[in-house]
Design a protein around this motif. Sequence first.
Motif, PDB file in Angstrom:
ATOM      1  N   SER A  57       4.980  15.530  10.266  1.00 36.40           N
ATOM      2  CA  SER A  57       6.517  16.100  11.111  1.00 36.40           C
ATOM      3  C   SER A  57       5.875  17.361  11.687  1.00 36.40           C
ATOM      4  O   SER A  57       6.711  17.499  12.952  1.00 36.40           O
ATOM      5  CB  SER A  57       6.982  16.451  10.093  1.00 36.40           C
ATOM      6  N   SER A  58       4.601  17.988  11.657  1.00 36.72           N
ATOM      7  CA  SER A  58       4.154  18.993  12.047  1.00 36.72           C
ATOM      8  C   SER A  58       3.540  18.822  14.014  1.00 36.72           C
ATOM      9  O   SER A  58       2.910  19.766  14.065  1.00 36.72           O
ATOM     10  CB  SER A  58       3.941  19.960  10.807  1.00 36.72           C
ATOM     11  N   ASN A  59       3.379  17.919  13.408  1.00 32.94           N
ATOM     12  CA  ASN A  59       2.023  17.455  14.594  1.00 32.94           C
ATOM     13  C   ASN A  59       1.939  16.179  15.559  1.00 32.94           C
ATOM     14  O   ASN A  59       2.601  14.777  15.405  1.00 32.94           O
ATOM     15  CB  ASN A  59       0.375  17.226  14.170  1.00 32.94           C
ATOM     16  N   SER A  60       2.102  16.851  16.748  1.00 36.35           N
ATOM     17  CA  SER A  60       2.394  15.977  17.371  1.00 36.35           C
ATOM     18  C   SER A  60       1.686  15.132  18.688  1.00 36.35           C
ATOM     19  O   SER A  60       1.948  14.569  19.542  1.00 36.35           O
ATOM     20  CB  SER A  60       3.998  15.911  18.688  1.00 36.35           C
ATOM     21  N   VAL A  61       0.402  15.484  18.536  1.00 35.01           N
ATOM     22  CA  VAL A  61      -1.164  15.053  18.907  1.00 35.01           C
ATOM     23  C   VAL A  61      -0.961  13.405  18.885  1.00 35.01           C
ATOM     24  O   VAL A  61      -1.088  12.624  18.045  1.00 35.01           O
ATOM     25  CB  VAL A  61      -2.382  15.523  18.317  1.00 35.01           C
ATOM     26  N   HIS A  62      -1.791  13.283  19.633  1.00 29.30           N
ATOM     27  CA  HIS A  62      -1.494  11.286  20.120  1.00 29.30           C
ATOM     28  C   HIS A  62      -3.025  11.115  18.661  1.00 29.30           C
ATOM     29  O   HIS A  62      -3.432   9.745  18.348  1.00 29.30           O
ATOM     30  CB  HIS A  62      -2.756  11.149  21.395  1.00 29.30           C
ATOM     31  N   ARG A  63      -3.681  11.756  17.846  1.00 31.98           N
ATOM     32  CA  ARG A  63      -4.871  11.029  17.298  1.00 31.98           C
ATOM     33  C   ARG A  63      -5.497  12.326  15.978  1.00 31.98           C
ATOM     34  O   ARG A  63      -5.954  13.063  16.735  1.00 31.98           O
ATOM     35  CB  ARG A  63      -6.170  10.417  17.442  1.00 31.98           C
ATOM     36  N   LEU A  64      -4.808  12.883  15.383  1.00 33.90           N
ATOM     37  CA  LEU A  64      -5.293  13.831  14.296  1.00 33.90           C
ATOM     38  C   LEU A  64      -5.876  12.812  13.355  1.00 33.90           C
ATOM     39  O   LEU A  64      -5.590  12.018  12.575  1.00 33.90           O
ATOM     40  CB  LEU A  64      -3.795  14.182  13.495  1.00 33.90           C
ATOM     41  N   ILE A  65      -7.101  13.819  12.532  1.00 36.91           N
ATOM     42  CA  ILE A  65      -8.188  13.543  11.919  1.00 36.91           C
ATOM     43  C   ILE A  65      -7.277  14.510  10.589  1.00 36.91           C
ATOM     44  O   ILE A  65      -8.753  16.024  10.908  1.00 36.91           O
ATOM     45  CB  ILE A  65      -9.878  12.743  11.714  1.00 36.91           C
ATOM     46  N   PRO A  66      -7.586  14.650   8.835  1.00 37.48           N
ATOM     47  CA  PRO A  66      -7.497  15.858   8.273  1.00 37.48           C
ATOM     48  C   PRO A  66      -8.942  15.448   7.803  1.00 37.48           C
ATOM     49  O   PRO A  66      -9.260  15.011   7.819  1.00 37.48           O
ATOM     50  CB  PRO A  66      -6.409  14.691   7.358  1.00 37.48           C
ATOM     51  N   GLN A  67      -9.614  16.754   7.826  1.00 34.67           N
ATOM     52  CA  GLN A  67     -10.425  16.795   6.913  1.00 34.67           C
ATOM     53  C   GLN A  67     -10.722  17.969   5.680  1.00 34.67           C
ATOM     54  O   GLN A  67      -9.319  18.233   5.430  1.00 34.67           O
ATOM     55  CB  GLN A  67     -11.213  18.307   8.209  1.00 34.67           C
ATOM     56  N   VAL A  68     -11.488  16.871   4.543  1.00 36.34           N
ATOM     57  CA  VAL A  68     -11.180  17.616   3.764  1.00 36.34           C
ATOM     58  C   VAL A  68     -12.678  18.513   3.227  1.00 36.34           C
ATOM     59  O   VAL A  68     -13.563  18.161   3.844  1.00 36.34           O
ATOM     60  CB  VAL A  68     -11.066  16.269   2.116  1.00 36.34           C
TER      61      VAL A  68
END
Length: 320
Positions: A57-68
Amino acid sequence: MEKQFQLYAAPLQGLTEPAWRNAHWQTIGGVDAYFTPFVRWEKGSIRNKDRRDVAPSSNSVHRLIPQVLAAEAGEFRQLVDWLQKLGYGEVDLNMGCPFPLLVRKGRGAGILSHPDRVASLLDAMEDFPGVRFSVKMRLGEVLPEEWKELLPLLNASVVERITLHPRVGRQQYKGEVDKEQFRAFYEQCTKPLVYNGDIMTAAQGRAWLDEFPRLEGLMLGRGLVARPTLALEIRSGEEVSATDLYARVALMHRQLVAAYMERIEGGELQLVQKLQPLWEYLLPDLPKKQRKAILKAHKVEAYLQCVREALESVGVTEES
């Protein structure tokens, strides 16, 4: 036909948060995917700030990759499981963060001198067939040859992409990148490889792509924060004019301010302090007097006035 390449926005703690990512994508773009700053366990749970950062809900970019960030397979599995339940099908493993506090705990670049621990994390990836994994790493923690024990493990793993910053953790961001070690890694790597490190201009980005034609692409960090049009310029091969750059920054900054005003509840000082760190990098050709004024402001109106004056130095207004 010109070779196609990918351009990624690097994760920078405290800078490339949802507000920055959303504003950059909506007003400038040119990036194929944005990476979140690392998500990690702290005192037995995921930090609230990390939860907010990756919340769909906080992100509107077309492609988001979470990093761990993880030191052992158990916590890695918990993080990936949580992200997969949020709907993410891509996860990046951080094996490059050079900050001493994390390195001493065997996280980030601190894991690079322990091939057995790296192997256990790579093995854990096989438990998630529905997730595509990538790795961001350095040459080593202490020695620039440490990657030689790790690359065979990576080549044999399910990892789909490696991003390499050719410094060791001990360097942090000091000194030169090690091009010869990067070249050796590049020649032996069988996975798609992305270069990261000290790309501040379109010419520098193009030079890496030309010299290493098998690169999948580039990851842009401080250079993209400093010059938000950098990805567009690498794609076109030409730098935009100062007026165009400042006009785009004005548009992006206006959206950033609106986003933080909506989210931050700690008053004027907290809002200003959230925006000011960007100006440690943003528009490096800005006169020192103007940058200093922006960084010293304590009230929102004073801060905004300093920004307006800086933009007007090349004939741009925030209303442009």
